[in-house]
Every structure is written in C-alpha cells, then in structure tokens.
Design an enzyme around this catalytic site. Structure first.
Site, PDB file in Angstrom:
ATOM      1  N   HIS A 269      14.331   6.489  -8.122  1.00 32.03           N
ATOM      2  CA  HIS A 269      14.297   5.715  -9.353  1.00 32.03           C
ATOM      3  C   HIS A 269      13.594   6.524 -10.433  1.00 32.03           C
ATOM      4  O   HIS A 269      12.653   7.253 -10.124  1.00 32.03           O
ATOM      5  CB  HIS A 269      13.560   4.382  -9.135  1.00 32.03           C
ATOM      6  CG  HIS A 269      13.880   3.366 -10.170  1.00 32.03           C
ATOM      7  ND1 HIS A 269      13.226   3.330 -11.373  1.00 32.03           N
ATOM      8  CD2 HIS A 269      14.819   2.396 -10.202  1.00 32.03           C
ATOM      9  CE1 HIS A 269      13.742   2.356 -12.094  1.00 32.03           C
ATOM     10  NE2 HIS A 269      14.718   1.776 -11.411  1.00 32.03           N
ATOM     11  N   ASP A 326      18.598  -1.841  -4.880  1.00 31.57           N
ATOM     12  CA  ASP A 326      19.980  -1.953  -4.431  1.00 31.57           C
ATOM     13  C   ASP A 326      20.241  -1.383  -3.056  1.00 31.57           C
ATOM     14  O   ASP A 326      21.369  -1.403  -2.572  1.00 31.57           O
ATOM     15  CB  ASP A 326      20.916  -1.347  -5.480  1.00 31.57           C
ATOM     16  CG  ASP A 326      21.042  -2.323  -6.635  1.00 31.57           C
ATOM     17  OD1 ASP A 326      21.000  -3.538  -6.374  1.00 31.57           O
ATOM     18  OD2 ASP A 326      21.134  -1.889  -7.785  1.00 31.57           O
TER      19      ASP A 326
HETATM   20  N1  CMC Z   1      19.258  11.425  -3.021  1.00 28.18           N
HETATM   21  C1  CMC Z   1      18.945  12.729  -2.948  1.00 28.18           C
HETATM   22  N2  CMC Z   1      18.229  13.380  -3.884  1.00 28.18           N
HETATM   23  C2  CMC Z   1      17.810  12.663  -4.950  1.00 28.18           C
HETATM   24  C3  CMC Z   1      18.108  11.295  -5.080  1.00 28.18           C
HETATM   25  C4  CMC Z   1      18.853  10.664  -4.061  1.00 28.18           C
HETATM   26  N3  CMC Z   1      19.157   9.378  -4.141  1.00 28.18           N
HETATM   27  N4  CMC Z   1      17.581  10.841  -6.241  1.00 28.18           N
HETATM   28  C5  CMC Z   1      16.964  11.890  -6.826  1.00 28.18           C
HETATM   29  N5  CMC Z   1      17.113  12.993  -6.027  1.00 28.18           N
HETATM   30  C6  CMC Z   1      16.530  14.326  -6.274  1.00 28.18           C
HETATM   31  C7  CMC Z   1      17.273  15.065  -7.373  1.00 28.18           C
HETATM   32  O1  CMC Z   1      18.355  15.803  -6.859  1.00 28.18           O
HETATM   33  C8  CMC Z   1      16.170  15.916  -7.929  1.00 28.18           C
HETATM   34  O2  CMC Z   1      15.962  17.000  -7.043  1.00 28.18           O
HETATM   35  P1  CMC Z   1      15.487  18.440  -7.587  1.00 28.18           P
HETATM   36  O3  CMC Z   1      14.148  18.229  -8.201  1.00 28.18           O
HETATM   37  O4  CMC Z   1      15.461  19.308  -6.369  1.00 28.18           O
HETATM   38  O5  CMC Z   1      16.521  18.862  -8.585  1.00 28.18           O
HETATM   39  C9  CMC Z   1      14.935  15.015  -7.834  1.00 28.18           C
HETATM   40  O6  CMC Z   1      15.207  14.128  -6.754  1.00 28.18           O
HETATM   41  C10 CMC Z   1      14.642  14.232  -9.104  1.00 28.18           C
HETATM   42  O7  CMC Z   1      15.839  13.515  -9.433  1.00 28.18           O
HETATM   43  P2  CMC Z   1      16.341  13.188 -10.890  1.00 28.18           P
HETATM   44  O8  CMC Z   1      17.826  13.294 -10.928  1.00 28.18           O
HETATM   45  O9  CMC Z   1      15.555  13.970 -11.896  1.00 28.18           O
HETATM   46  O10 CMC Z   1      15.914  11.682 -10.996  1.00 28.18           O
HETATM   47  P3  CMC Z   1      16.356  10.687 -12.128  1.00 28.18           P
HETATM   48  O11 CMC Z   1      15.143   9.951 -12.530  1.00 28.18           O
HETATM   49  O12 CMC Z   1      17.100  11.396 -13.190  1.00 28.18           O
HETATM   50  O13 CMC Z   1      17.407   9.747 -11.375  1.00 28.18           O
HETATM   51  C11 CMC Z   1      18.369   8.010 -10.145  1.00 28.18           C
HETATM   52  C12 CMC Z   1      17.138   8.488 -10.929  1.00 28.18           C
HETATM   53  C13 CMC Z   1      18.178   6.544  -9.761  1.00 28.18           C
HETATM   54  C14 CMC Z   1      19.631   8.136 -11.015  1.00 28.18           C
HETATM   55  C15 CMC Z   1      18.519   8.878  -8.869  1.00 28.18           C
HETATM   56  O14 CMC Z   1      17.373   8.764  -8.052  1.00 28.18           O
HETATM   57  C16 CMC Z   1      19.773   8.541  -8.077  1.00 28.18           C
HETATM   58  O15 CMC Z   1      20.842   9.045  -8.381  1.00 28.18           O
HETATM   59  N6  CMC Z   1      19.660   7.642  -7.040  1.00 28.18           N
HETATM   60  C17 CMC Z   1      20.826   7.189  -6.303  1.00 28.18           C
HETATM   61  C18 CMC Z   1      21.563   6.132  -7.096  1.00 28.18           C
HETATM   62  C19 CMC Z   1      20.824   4.820  -7.120  1.00 28.18           C
HETATM   63  O16 CMC Z   1      20.355   4.329  -6.101  1.00 28.18           O
HETATM   64  N7  CMC Z   1      20.746   4.212  -8.321  1.00 28.18           N
HETATM   65  C20 CMC Z   1      20.162   2.868  -8.477  1.00 28.18           C
HETATM   66  C21 CMC Z   1      18.898   2.864  -9.251  1.00 28.18           C
HETATM   67  S1  CMC Z   1      18.008   1.300  -9.107  1.00 28.18           S
HETATM   68  C22 CMC Z   1      19.056   0.112  -9.764  1.00 28.18           C
HETATM   69  C23 CMC Z   1      19.227   0.304 -11.226  1.00 28.18           C
HETATM   70  O17 CMC Z   1      18.229   0.237 -11.983  1.00 28.18           O
HETATM   71  O18 CMC Z   1      20.355   0.482 -11.652  1.00 28.18           O
END
Ligand code: CMC
Length: 392
Positions: A269, A326
C-alpha cells in the site's frame, strides 16, 4: 515559470486539507472523522458512516431512522436509465457499464440543484449513494438476462442491495443477519480512504466545476485498475491460479522477480507500511461468513498461508509490504455468491460516499482552485520548422 517539485505518483504531495479520514500508515491506524475503523466496524453501520461523513457527526437513533428511510426511498432510478443497460455488449465488464450509467446520471440530474448551496450538495450526496447499489445490481441482472428488481421499502439499505441482486419472482428472499452484517461491515471498511487515485480523480474533475455525477464516473474509471479497486478481483483470480499451498513459493518468487510485472495482489500500500487495519477486520469476518455459508475454506487457508509465508520473506519485510483490505474481501464476496467480475463494482458502490463527501468538502472551500499539476518537459529544444516538400 515558477518553482515546483517533481513528484511522480504524488507520493509526497498534499493536494488538499480534509476533515474526513485520518491514516497513520506506520501504525496501521484509520479513523473516520476521529472514530477508529475497528470500533465503527463493530458497533456502527454503513448508513451511520454515510451520515457521519455527510453531516460531520454520528446520528441519534431518530436521525438514523429518518436518514435510512430517505436513503431507501432514493434507491429508485429513472426508468429511462434502464434502457442504457440494454445497449451494452453482453460480455461487457460490469465496471464498464458502471462508468457509463453513473456518468449518465448527470444527464438526468443537472437542473434541480446548485452546487454552491450546501443543502443541495447534501441532496446530491444522498441521491448518488442511494442509487449506486441499484445501478450495480442492474448491471449484474441485465448481464445475466434476469429481470431487474426494484428496491423495496420493507428492507434496509444493505438488505435492498442483496434483494435487488439475488431475488427472483421464483424464489423467496430471506434476510440472513450474519450475511447482512458482513456486507454492511465491508461497506464501512471501504467508505473512504483519503486521497487515493479515484478520490483524487473525483476532486480533480470536480475542481473544474463539472457535474458531480460525471465526476463520480471519472472516479469509477480510476478505481477500475488492478493496482487500485481492481485488486479484489485480481486477488481471487490469483488465489485460484496458485491453487494449492505447494505452489506458494513459486508465486512468491515471481512477485519478487523484477523480470516480469507480476505482483502479489492484495499486498502493499502507498500509505500503510504496517498491517492495513481493514485487512484485520476482513480476515476475522472471513471465518464467520464461511462458517455461515458452509463454504469450504480451502481458499481462506491458502490465503492465510500465503500471507504468513510472505510476511516472513525478506523481500516483503524490507519493503514493508503487508496485506491490504482487498486481500480478503474477494473470499467473502465469493462465499456470498457475488461473481468475481462484480467485486470492483462493489468497491465503487461502497466508496461512493467517500468520493461525494470529498467533493462536497472541496466545494465548500471559500477559494476554489482548479487542479493543475505541472510537468518537467524532457522533449526536444526548439527546432527549425521544415516545410513538407523539403523533408526527407
Ligand atoms: N508484490 C510485489 N512487490 C511489490 C508489491 C506487490 N504487491 N507492491 C509493491 N512491491 C514492490 C515494488 O516492486 C517496489 O520494489 P522495488 O523497490 O524493488 O522497486 C516496492 O515494493 C515499492 O513499491 P511501489 O510500486 O513504489 O509502491 P506504490 O506505493 O507505488 O504502490 C500499490 C502501491 C498498492 C500499487 C502496490 O503495492 C501494488 O501494486 N500492490 C498490489 C495491488 C493491490 O493490492 N492494490 C490494492 C491497494 S489497497 C486497495 C485500494 O486502496 O485500492
């Protein structure tokens, strides 16, 4: 022209002030107008939370009763809107239908309110939130070729949603208290979550003073994707694909590898760097619902095992990736016989209160400024123009 900070994805940009929702991502805390989500989930209801967001305080018993009556009476939609559903391709994703029909509300509701009048804004909020379950249930029914079911004043708001989704002239609709409470709690957990992608989209669209119902359609679009609201659908598909506990290491490895775009759905998140408090409530609820519906809990056991394995893994520990709300919602929806393609629609229905109250809050500000982020231009310097006949 002017100084600005480049902030892709707006990780560190505050775009507004708000009195609605407080999140402490490090502690895993979530408050709606000062009330902890765990307390609301236990003792309140979605209708109370809607009242809390619209009017700023929790309702008395009398206020609650009259508010729920108003909400239920507003669940009907203009009959002409039903024609819209007939025009969509039979295999349309229900989120595509929702973008269309909620946007179309702006064609039916545009003359009888003044967005600058606070009472009219309350009226808009009630209309929107009350009609969302009906629009969602109709998307589901028409896709299946089932007759639509009108809301009925003998049922509560949440019961009406189940009634419009699942009753047919050929079955007896029974209200099951455990199921209604579970659904009501999921509605509460999703009601608002401050400046996420869809809420920010509603605010950005609203900042141009566009019709509020059209702004909500923009929010629904932003919610659709798997990184946001689409995650609930993606989690269940992922769990089914993993299939059994033996496959967990393989999928965790895929999630950790940067060679492909696979992410562990329902994990991570932008704000929570600790356990999402909503996921805790959801996990508990899974047990109650599965027990009640007598569904096999293989998929829940798989989810718990996946969570436990991931939480012990250095990759997830270092990046502070925990289950989000979720991770568990899909399991409950499936036990309630809600089809996977409807999961994100459920989220849209539940979040409509947050979106519209954020819009109300923005509209109540004395000075309204259109949202207009800046960019860092990295294209060509000024170039000499060559007439077409001289180009190679
Ligand atoms: N699985 C594997 N790696 C992950 C994941 C994941 N679910 N989420 C983040 N990472 C890694 C990402 O690859 C990055 O790694 P590195 O530093 O090596 O490049 C690191 O963690 C930081 O990630 P980020 O992309 O900078 O994080 P963000 O804040 O931009 O993204 C997120 C947040 C929710 C989009 C992401 O965690 C994700 O895609 N999660 C899976 C989808 C999901 O469950 N979404 C629902 C969110 S809660 C309900 C809502 O509010 O909609």
């Amino acid at each position: 022209t002017g100084y600005f900070t480049l902030d892709p994805g707006f990780s560190s940009t505050g775009a507004c002030m708000s009195t609605m929702t407080y999140i402490d991502g490090d502690k895993g805390e979530l408050l709606y107008r000062g009330y902890p989500i765990e307390i609301l989930a236990k003792y309140s209801s979605y209708i109370e939370v809607c009242y809390l967001f619209i009017y700023g305080h929790l309702p008395s018993q009398k206020e609650l009763q009259s508010f729920e009556e108003t909400m239920v009476s507003e669940m009907m939609i203009n009959e002409k809107l039903i024609e819209f559903y007939k025009g969509f391709a039979s295999d349309s994703h229900p989120m595509a239908i929702m973008v269309g029909v909620v946007g179309a509300l702006s064609a039916f509701m545009h003359k009888d309110f003044d967005v600058n009048d606070p009472r009219d804004r309350e009226y808009i909020a009630i209309k929107l939130v009350a009609k969302m379950p009906t629009l969602a249930a109709y998307a589901y029914r028409t896709a299946l070729g089932l007759p639509i079911v009108y809301p009925n004043k003998k049922y509560s708001f949440i019961e009406n949603f189940l009634y419009m989704m699942f009753s047919t002239p050929m079955n007896d609709f029974n209200v099951d208290k455990v199921i209604v409470k579970a659904l009501d709690t999921i509605f509460m957990l999703h009601a608002d979550h401050e400046q996420n992608a869809s809420t920010s989209t509603v605010r950005i669209a609203g900042s141009s003073l566009a019709n509020p119902f059209a702004c909500i359609a923009a929010g629904i679009t932003a919610l659709w994707g798997p990184y946001h609201g689409g995650a609930n659908e993606a989690v269940l598909n992922m769990l089914k694909e993993i299939g059994n506990k033996e496959n967990i290491p393989k999928y965790l490895q895929m999630a950790k590898s940067k060679d492909n775009s696979f992410r562990l759905m329902g994990f991570g998140h932008r704000v929570y760097k600790n356990y999402d408090p909503r996921a805790k409530v959801m996990q508990e609820m899974c047990y109650n619902v599965l027990e009640k519906t007598k569904r096999a809990n293989d998929i829940l056991e798989l989810a718990i095992q996946l969570e436990q394995t991931a939480l012990k893994d250095d990759y997830f520990i270092q990046r502070k990736l925990y289950p989000n709300v979720d991770f568990y919602t899909g399991i409950v929806y499936e036990a309630l016989s809600i089809p996977t393609s409807m999961f994100t629609v459920m989220f849209a229905v539940q979040r409509s209160i947050g979106w519209i109250c954020q819009w109300m809050e923005m509209m109540s500000e004395k000075v309204q400024r259109i949202s207009r982020p800046r960019q860092l231009y990295v294209g060509e310097d000024q170039r000499q123009y060559i007439p077409i006949q001289d180009r190679k």
